[in-house]
Structures are given as structure tokens and as C-alpha cells.
Design a protein around this motif. Sequence first.
Motif, PDB file in Angstrom:
ATOM      1  N   PHE A  33      27.263  -6.765  18.204  1.00  0.00           N
ATOM      2  CA  PHE A  33      25.892  -6.723  18.708  1.00  0.00           C
ATOM      3  C   PHE A  33      25.013  -7.698  17.937  1.00  0.00           C
ATOM      4  CE2 PHE A  33      26.079  -2.025  20.157  1.00  0.00           C
ATOM      5  CZ  PHE A  33      26.803  -2.429  21.257  1.00  0.00           C
ATOM      6  N   THR A  34      24.074  -8.289  18.631  1.00  0.00           N
ATOM      7  CA  THR A  34      23.035  -9.073  17.972  1.00  0.00           C
ATOM      8  C   THR A  34      21.739  -8.735  18.675  1.00  0.00           C
ATOM      9  OG1 THR A  34      24.604 -10.819  17.606  1.00  0.00           O
ATOM     10  CG2 THR A  34      22.281 -11.351  17.277  1.00  0.00           C
ATOM     11  N   ARG A  35      20.849  -8.085  17.971  1.00  0.00           N
ATOM     12  CA  ARG A  35      19.676  -7.585  18.662  1.00  0.00           C
ATOM     13  C   ARG A  35      18.613  -7.232  17.639  1.00  0.00           C
ATOM     14  NH1 ARG A  35      18.171  -4.852  23.507  1.00  0.00           N
ATOM     15  NH2 ARG A  35      15.922  -4.784  23.309  1.00  0.00           N
ATOM     16  N   GLU A  36      17.366  -7.443  18.019  1.00  0.00           N
ATOM     17  CA  GLU A  36      16.296  -6.962  17.158  1.00  0.00           C
ATOM     18  C   GLU A  36      15.348  -6.137  18.003  1.00  0.00           C
ATOM     19  OE1 GLU A  36      13.955  -9.883  15.206  1.00  0.00           O
ATOM     20  OE2 GLU A  36      12.767  -8.399  14.145  1.00  0.00           O
ATOM     21  N   ALA A  37      15.066  -4.941  17.554  1.00  0.00           N
ATOM     22  CA  ALA A  37      14.132  -4.081  18.282  1.00  0.00           C
ATOM     23  C   ALA A  37      13.139  -3.528  17.276  1.00  0.00           C
ATOM     24  CB  ALA A  37      14.874  -2.944  18.961  1.00  0.00           C
ATOM     25  N   THR A  38      11.864  -3.665  17.574  1.00  0.00           N
ATOM     26  CA  THR A  38      10.860  -3.172  16.635  1.00  0.00           C
ATOM     27  C   THR A  38       9.844  -2.314  17.368  1.00  0.00           C
ATOM     28  OG1 THR A  38       9.552  -5.154  16.951  1.00  0.00           O
ATOM     29  CG2 THR A  38      11.012  -5.114  15.043  1.00  0.00           C
ATOM     30  N   LEU A  96      32.061   0.362  16.295  1.00  0.00           N
ATOM     31  CA  LEU A  96      31.838  -0.111  17.661  1.00  0.00           C
ATOM     32  C   LEU A  96      30.847  -1.268  17.650  1.00  0.00           C
ATOM     33  CD1 LEU A  96      32.790   0.628  20.471  1.00  0.00           C
ATOM     34  CD2 LEU A  96      30.773   2.070  20.724  1.00  0.00           C
ATOM     35  N   VAL A  97      29.737  -1.063  16.949  1.00  0.00           N
ATOM     36  CA  VAL A  97      28.709  -2.107  16.871  1.00  0.00           C
ATOM     37  C   VAL A  97      29.316  -3.395  16.313  1.00  0.00           C
ATOM     38  CG1 VAL A  97      26.620  -2.788  15.638  1.00  0.00           C
ATOM     39  CG2 VAL A  97      26.779  -0.518  16.652  1.00  0.00           C
ATOM     40  N   TRP A  98      30.152  -3.230  15.289  1.00  0.00           N
ATOM     41  CA  TRP A  98      30.699  -4.402  14.609  1.00  0.00           C
ATOM     42  C   TRP A  98      31.738  -5.111  15.475  1.00  0.00           C
ATOM     43  CZ3 TRP A  98      35.842  -4.490  12.348  1.00  0.00           C
ATOM     44  CH2 TRP A  98      36.111  -5.661  11.634  1.00  0.00           C
ATOM     45  N   SER A  99      32.615  -4.311  16.127  1.00  0.00           N
ATOM     46  CA  SER A  99      33.695  -4.941  16.881  1.00  0.00           C
ATOM     47  C   SER A  99      33.154  -5.630  18.129  1.00  0.00           C
ATOM     48  CB  SER A  99      34.748  -3.902  17.249  1.00  0.00           C
ATOM     49  OG  SER A  99      34.138  -2.862  17.971  1.00  0.00           O
ATOM     50  N   VAL A 100      32.122  -5.040  18.745  1.00  0.00           N
ATOM     51  CA  VAL A 100      31.533  -5.698  19.908  1.00  0.00           C
ATOM     52  C   VAL A 100      30.678  -6.870  19.445  1.00  0.00           C
ATOM     53  CG1 VAL A 100      30.050  -5.372  21.915  1.00  0.00           C
ATOM     54  CG2 VAL A 100      31.591  -3.563  21.205  1.00  0.00           C
ATOM     55  N   THR A 155       0.220  -4.680  12.092  1.00  0.00           N
ATOM     56  CA  THR A 155       0.340  -5.184  10.722  1.00  0.00           C
ATOM     57  C   THR A 155       1.774  -5.035  10.231  1.00  0.00           C
ATOM     58  OG1 THR A 155      -1.906  -4.492  10.331  1.00  0.00           O
ATOM     59  CG2 THR A 155      -0.592  -4.968   8.406  1.00  0.00           C
ATOM     60  N   ALA A 156       2.368  -3.919  10.598  1.00  0.00           N
ATOM     61  CA  ALA A 156       3.750  -3.716  10.171  1.00  0.00           C
ATOM     62  C   ALA A 156       4.504  -3.033  11.289  1.00  0.00           C
ATOM     63  CB  ALA A 156       3.805  -2.865   8.909  1.00  0.00           C
ATOM     64  N   THR A 157       5.807  -3.308  11.345  1.00  0.00           N
ATOM     65  CA  THR A 157       6.634  -2.712  12.383  1.00  0.00           C
ATOM     66  C   THR A 157       7.820  -2.045  11.719  1.00  0.00           C
ATOM     67  OG1 THR A 157       7.825  -4.771  12.599  1.00  0.00           O
ATOM     68  CG2 THR A 157       6.019  -4.397  14.137  1.00  0.00           C
ATOM     69  N   VAL A 158       8.418  -1.128  12.453  1.00  0.00           N
ATOM     70  CA  VAL A 158       9.709  -0.617  12.033  1.00  0.00           C
ATOM     71  C   VAL A 158      10.688  -0.951  13.143  1.00  0.00           C
ATOM     72  CG1 VAL A 158       8.944   1.261  10.562  1.00  0.00           C
ATOM     73  CG2 VAL A 158       9.154   1.628  13.007  1.00  0.00           C
ATOM     74  N   GLY A 159      11.963  -0.953  12.818  1.00  0.00           N
ATOM     75  CA  GLY A 159      12.922  -1.254  13.860  1.00  0.00           C
ATOM     76  C   GLY A 159      14.298  -1.453  13.290  1.00  0.00           C
ATOM     77  N   VAL A 160      15.163  -2.013  14.108  1.00  0.00           N
ATOM     78  CA  VAL A 160      16.508  -2.314  13.655  1.00  0.00           C
ATOM     79  C   VAL A 160      16.787  -3.783  13.943  1.00  0.00           C
ATOM     80  CG1 VAL A 160      17.453  -0.010  13.842  1.00  0.00           C
ATOM     81  CG2 VAL A 160      17.433  -1.481  15.846  1.00  0.00           C
ATOM     82  N   LEU A 161      17.411  -4.436  12.962  1.00  0.00           N
ATOM     83  CA  LEU A 161      17.823  -5.820  13.132  1.00  0.00           C
ATOM     84  C   LEU A 161      19.343  -5.813  13.061  1.00  0.00           C
ATOM     85  CD1 LEU A 161      17.467  -8.856  13.240  1.00  0.00           C
ATOM     86  CD2 LEU A 161      17.062  -8.845  10.797  1.00  0.00           C
ATOM     87  N   VAL A 162      19.960  -6.054  14.200  1.00  0.00           N
ATOM     88  CA  VAL A 162      21.413  -5.995  14.273  1.00  0.00           C
ATOM     89  C   VAL A 162      21.930  -7.416  14.384  1.00  0.00           C
ATOM     90  CG1 VAL A 162      23.359  -4.941  15.437  1.00  0.00           C
ATOM     91  CG2 VAL A 162      21.135  -3.855  15.542  1.00  0.00           C
ATOM     92  N   ASP A 163      22.639  -7.862  13.349  1.00  0.00           N
ATOM     93  CA  ASP A 163      23.270  -9.169  13.410  1.00  0.00           C
ATOM     94  C   ASP A 163      24.574  -9.084  12.625  1.00  0.00           C
ATOM     95  OD1 ASP A 163      22.417  -9.025  10.859  1.00  0.00           O
ATOM     96  OD2 ASP A 163      21.277 -10.891  10.858  1.00  0.00           O
ATOM     97  N   LEU A 215      25.556  -9.983   9.794  1.00  0.00           N
ATOM     98  CA  LEU A 215      25.363  -9.549   8.410  1.00  0.00           C
ATOM     99  C   LEU A 215      25.202  -8.030   8.332  1.00  0.00           C
ATOM    100  CD1 LEU A 215      24.942 -11.089   5.694  1.00  0.00           C
ATOM    101  CD2 LEU A 215      22.500 -10.829   6.071  1.00  0.00           C
ATOM    102  N   ALA A 216      24.269  -7.514   9.174  1.00  0.00           N
ATOM    103  CA  ALA A 216      24.012  -6.078   9.173  1.00  0.00           C
ATOM    104  C   ALA A 216      25.232  -5.310   9.664  1.00  0.00           C
ATOM    105  CB  ALA A 216      22.801  -5.761  10.043  1.00  0.00           C
ATOM    106  N   ASN A 217      25.909  -5.847  10.665  1.00  0.00           N
ATOM    107  CA  ASN A 217      27.075  -5.150  11.218  1.00  0.00           C
ATOM    108  C   ASN A 217      28.139  -4.925  10.152  1.00  0.00           C
ATOM    109  OD1 ASN A 217      25.869  -5.130  13.642  1.00  0.00           O
ATOM    110  ND2 ASN A 217      27.058  -6.801  14.531  1.00  0.00           N
ATOM    111  N   ALA A 218      28.436  -5.999   9.408  1.00  0.00           N
ATOM    112  CA  ALA A 218      29.463  -5.871   8.378  1.00  0.00           C
ATOM    113  C   ALA A 218      29.039  -4.836   7.351  1.00  0.00           C
ATOM    114  CB  ALA A 218      29.684  -7.227   7.713  1.00  0.00           C
ATOM    115  N   MET A 219      27.765  -4.878   6.957  1.00  0.00           N
ATOM    116  CA  MET A 219      27.288  -3.903   5.979  1.00  0.00           C
ATOM    117  C   MET A 219      27.361  -2.489   6.540  1.00  0.00           C
ATOM    118  SD  MET A 219      26.566  -4.945   2.996  1.00  0.00           S
ATOM    119  CE  MET A 219      25.347  -3.953   2.159  1.00  0.00           C
TER     120      MET A 219
END
Lengths: 99, 164, 609
Positions: free
Chosen positions: C58-63, C52-56, C74-82, C84-88
Motif C-alpha cells: 500500500f502507498t497512501r496518505e490519509a489525514t 497484508l499491507v506490506w505484501s500488497v 493547523t495540525a492533522t492526524v492520519g496515517v502515512l502508508v509507504d 518505509l512504514a510498511n516494513a516497520m
Amino acid sequence: MSLTAYLTLAALVFAIGLFGVLTRRNAIGILLGIELMFNAVNINLVAFARFHGDLLGLVFTLFTIAITVAEVAVGLAIVIVIFRVRRTVEADRLDLLRG
Amino acid sequence: MTLETAGFWVVAVVLLASSLAVVLTPNLFHAVLYLAAALVATGVVFLLLDSPFLFAVQLLLYAVGVMAIVVFAIMLTERLVGERITQTSRHLVNGGVVAAGVFIGIAGFLIRVPRSLPRAPLVGDATPALGRALVGPFALTLELLGVLLVVALLGALYFARADE
Amino acid sequence: MDATVWLPVLVLGLPFASFVLLAVVAPLRRAGRAAGAVSIAAIAAAFLGAVLVWSVGFTREATWTWIPADDGPTATVGVLVDPLANAMLVLVTLVSLLVQIYSLAYLHDERPPSLGRYYTFQSLFAFSMLGLVLSPSFIQMFVFWELVGLCSYLLIGYWYARPTAARAAVKAFWITKLGDLGFVIGIVMLWAATDTFEFRVLFALAQEHALAIEGLGTIMFLIYLGAVGKSAQFPLHVWLPDAMEGPTPVSALIHAATMVTAGVFMVTRAQPLFALVPDVLALIGWVGAFTALLAATMACVESDIKRVLAYSTVSQLGYMMAAAGAGAPDAGFLHLLTHGLFKALLFLGAGAVIHAVGTNDIFRMGGLFRAMPQTGVVFIVGTLALAGFPPLAGFFSKEAILAGVWEADMTGPFLMLALTVLLTAFYMFRVVFLTFFGRAPAAGHPHDPSWTMRAPLWVLAALTVLVGLRLALGDVGAHHGPGWLAPLSVAAALGGIALAWATYQRGVVDPGGLAATFPFSVVDLLARRRYGLDTLYAGLYRGFLLSFSRLIGWIDRYLVDGVLNFLSAWTLRGGDLLRHIQSGHAQDYVYGVAFGVLLLFVWSQWWPR
């Protein structure tokens, strides 16, 4: 009489009690020596209290006497138990803790 | 020589003599009797120091209470062993030297006590003040002491009870 | 929190939930197949989410803040959806799902507790790999990088009772750690220079040419070292063939399709940074191409079917790295995706073969096509794709890489890669001819596996074809290169196939005689000895590490322990001497007290004040 006189008397009684504790072979005899030493301390406390006009010494003496009674009761109970187990109250033969 | 001075010397002699007898007499039962005498003499010393209440306590608790317990203990052990307990001493010289050393040590302090320290003036009878102190600032201590006595007696009972 | 955030987080969270469930609830884990069902359900749901993420798109970064500090975290965690990431995401969840289904049949002889353990690790791996893919910062990537390394270790050593498996697991762990050491040092140095771990900030700096920090080359080289270890580049490739000691589905998932490509993914992800240091890029390209060629020669002489595939993986990873080094990361990434499909297919197919005949040795197989036609068909599809045969997926991605390398004017690497095309076709068809054709050995009655193993094979084969057709019809591969490139590579592939056919099918060329003639004899000798690298590492290990350990051991045994033994012996002696003053007589102790009191008197009266 001066304070020194009372204190000297107490010191003598204390030394005699210590002598008894050191030399007696019978456990009850050792306890008697300890009683003498307690008495010497009590005399000191009362004498200081009297000469300094401070009630605290008397209060402490009272407490000491009560504690001594408790100590005697427990100590003699232990002596009786030891006697029952070991058939002797000779301090020389009670050397279970020898290294 | 005032009455107090005379009383002191008499009591001192009695006290020292009976104390020595306690630690030297070969008969344990006699030693207990001498101890009773020493305790009474101590009580008299308290009386000389204007503490009649402590004198009474000494007589009642010590001279009677302790004596009773000690005599019971002697009777018990004697009955069990089936013969009179004659007690002997060990290392008399060593004990004497050490005891004398301790006395001399204490005497080292005693000679520093100012001889002319006057007796504090007697402010009425000390007994009511003592009573107020015991139920006032020392009430908690007194209660704890009561607990201690009970525990000690229970402990003694537990120790000394016959095996079931 | 909208769908563009929670959906990727859900994809990430499902395998993790499955892992926690299986790890904590021991009875479920010990049930074996039930644990497999839980894990498969989780990864299937994650797969749907990923699709779903890939077909739509998504491009988003949330930290979220991880390590708070006074001036910003100093450091964050999160998801980077672009993209490249979608295909993976799709690749990882798809291959994970298929491999987990396949494993149900492949490992069905395992005891239930071990099977549960397998699926627990599988879930953990899926979570770790997805987390790596979604990382918006170097530090989070490193954490998941280590987690996938841990899963790799655990799964290689799945049959830990086998000494070879346990040794291979440890070897894989240590050798990848060697690279990871460089990686973490690089990350920290980069952080020290720029004060951030986040890709977004770093890329922005790179864009503004504000990243001209001193020693950037060194930093990026150190970061690249992590990829060298993880993606099995020369000279740290030695762990990957040994990693084949793990179960075959694990090899398909971790050591072919996903984890080993993490290095390529990282280099692709950090391409804007690598682009700033042409020297390091050139190094990446040369090392990649050299790795491709070296591994291909070793694959030609290997007789263990899984190890052939492992060397092939190393070789293909070299291709991807060469593309990244040539400044064509898109081509490398495309090859990563297509390779993930057909190499997983090949491994699973090899697993079916091994399952059927009970050996890894290709010289003890033969004529299996008749016995297992379905496996044979899909295996040949995968082989053609790997050999770069149009119109299958591998052809286009490999084509794009060759074009990219050629356009980058890297003639040396290009020649090596072109030669590798020929070798790839040769060694893969060597396997095909030896395994599926020729005379069948007498023993056993091999047959096609059950549908739980066949279905993943067919899905992957179909995808290999479909992706190839999609690439042929569409215009996805941006690198077209010179016109002679496609005919050349097809010709090379055909040459390899023909050579393999002539050698192993017709017997026209004697393999032994071929190997004996110069210059093949030298290569053959070296390749059979794995270019002495294993020996070299073993020697280094023995020479340095073991002698150092012996030294430490000696110090520990004789110096540290010696002091302690001396002390304890004298404590004992002292205690023995002193115990005689404990007479056990209470009165003697009173003497002690009295003496103490006397001492106090003396001290208080005559001590100088």
C-alpha cells in the motif's frame, strides 16, 4: 397632628424598646422589648402611608404584624426549649457562644 | 385643639407610659399586661391615622394572639421553675445612654421633616383598596406569608414539644 | 474509506482496543493470562493486517483535521502508508507478537494482576509504536514518540519494587526527555518557519528548494537531538544499559528491536530535510560511528549478559545513524530491520539462558550448550548475524552501511565502524564461549525452555537466515562499495571470533594480561568506568539539579513557608485576642448593632458631601 409628632412618638417607643432589649435579663423580657420596637416601626409605616396617601405602607404593616406573630411564636418556643435544657431563661447565663 | 390632637396626646401618654412600664417593671407578668396596653394604644394610633382595619388586626392578632402565646410561655417556664419570675435589669445606665443616643440620632432626621407636610386627602375608605391590593399585586406575597406562618407554627410546635 | 486507509487504521486500532479493554475492564486485567490472551490476539490480528499491507505494498496518505484553524487545519492526524512504514509495521507487529507469546512463559511466575498490567502496557506500546511509524506529520510523531517513551518508562519499571528498576526507569525517562526537549523545540521552530507539520508538504518544499529558511541547520540539529535521546547516541546513551532492569522480553522488544530504533526511523523518514543540511548529516555520521565504537569497547568488558547486548544495541544504532549521516538511509533502515530480528533473537535467547540459570553474570555460566542445545543454536545464529557473517541477515546490512559510509568519503567514521566490526565479533563470541562452552558450574540443572519460549526463538532464527538468503540471492542492497570491502569485514569478524576463541575458549591469551598491556589498559580502564559518563551525569545531576533543588527547597521552607507561618501565627494570635469580645451574651451583640446604627447616623448627618 403633624407627621413629625407621630414619628417622634414612634422614635420614643423604639428607644424604649431598645432600652428594654439591652437591659432585661429575662429572655421573655427581651422579647417584649422587641415587640415594642416592632410597634414603633409599624406606627412609622402607617404614619408615612397616611401622610403620603400611599397604600403600600398599610400593606407592609399588615405583613409586618403577621411576621411578628410568627417570630414571637418561634422565639418563645426557643425560650421554652432553652429553659427545658438549661433550667434558666436568664440571658446572662446563656453564653454557650462565648469565644 | 381638635379631637384628633386631644386623642393623640392622650394616646401618646398612655403608649409611652405603658412602654416604660414594660421595660421597667420587675414583675414579668405585669410587664406583659403593660405590653398589652401598649399594643392597644398603638392600635388607637392606627385609628387616629384613619386605618380602622389595621386597628382591628392589631387588636386581634397582637393584643390577643401574642399575649396568649407570651402568657403561655410565662406560665410554662414559671411552672417548671416553681417560683414567680421576678425579672431584674442589667447595666441600666449603659442601656439608657445607647437608647437615648439612638433616639437623638433619629431625631436628627426628624427635624428635617417639613413640619407643614399636609395630610393627603382621604380618598374614601382605605380598607377595600387594601383588600384589593392584597389579592391583586400582593397575592403571591400574601400566600408566602401564609406559608411562613404555618411553617413558623409547625417549627414552634416542633421545638416546644415534650421529649418522647 | 477504502482498504488502503482502513487496513492500516485497523492495524493501529487493534492494540489500542486491547489496551483500552484491559485498562478499563479491571477483572479481565487482573486475570493475568486471559489479559495476555486478549493482547496476543489483538497483536496477532494486527500482524496479519500488517503483512497484508506490506505484501500488497500500500502507498497512501490519509489525514483528518486535528486542530482546526481559519486557513486550513493547523495540525492533522492520519496515517502515512509507504514502503518505509510498511516494513516497520511488519517488524513491530512481528516482534511484538513473538515477545508477547514468549512473555507468557517467561513471566509465568508473576502474580496475575501484575501480568495483566504487563500486557496492558505491551498493548499500549504496540499501539504507540505503530502510531509513530504511521505518522504523517512531525507533531503526531512527537505525540507517539512520547507515548513510546512512557511505555518504556512503565516497562523498565515493571518490577517497581526493586529500587534499581525504579531508578533505571526514571533515568531512562529523564535522559530521553532531554533529547525530546530538543525535538519538540525543533518541530515548533520548523512549524513557525514553514507553517506546517506535515512531511508531505515539507518534502515538497525541500524538493523545490523552497526550504532555504534561516537556521534550518539549528532546527534539524534540534530534531536530531530527539533521535540522540531515543536511539541512545553518544552522549545520551547511558540510559539504555540501565534499562536492562526491565524484564528481558521488554528489553528485546523496546530496547533492541523497536523503540530505540525510532530515532533512526525518524532520521530516515525526514531524510529529505536532513539532506539540506550537510553539516548536521556529517555530525550524525560522526556521532553514530563514534557511538558504535565506544559502545563496542564497553561491551567488551561488561560481564552482565543483558548489558553486553544493550551496549551492542547502542553500537548497532550507531551504525544505523552513521549510515543515515552518510546519506545512505536505505542501508541504515535495512540494518534497522535485520537488527530488529536478530537482536530480538539474542535478547530472547539471553532471556532463556537467564531463565534457566537464574543469573545475568556470564562468568557464572558455562557449558550450557550441552544442557540447552536449541537455545544455543539459535543464539549462535543470532551472534553470527550480529557479527556480520555471511550469508546471515546482518552481513548484508552492515556491508551496505560500510559501503555507504565509504562512498560518502567519511574515512574517519569508516575506520571506526570497521574496527567496531572486529570488536562486535569479539564481544559477542566472548559471550557465546563463556556462556555455552567451557566448564559448567556445578549448581542447577538448566534445560531448554518450554515451547512458548522456544517457538519465538526459532521463528526469529529462521527469519534471520531466510532474510539473509533473500538478500544474498536478490539484489536488494544497492550499496556494493569497493570489492575489498566484503573480504575485509569478514576477515575482521573472523579475527574477532578467533581472538575470543583464543582468549576465552583455549585460554591461550590471558584476558587479564591482554587488558593490562598498553594501549588496551587505557581503553579497558576507561570502558570499565563507562568513560566516566555516568559519573559525569551523576555529578552534574548532584551538582546542578540537587543544589538547585536545595535552593528551591530552602526558599520554599523558609521564605514561602516563613511568610505563611508568620501570617498564620498572627492570625491565630489575632483571633485569640479578638475572641474575648465574643461574650456569648446576645445583648452585648445588640450593643454592637446599636453602636453601628449610631455610627451610621453620624456618618449620614455630618459626613461632608
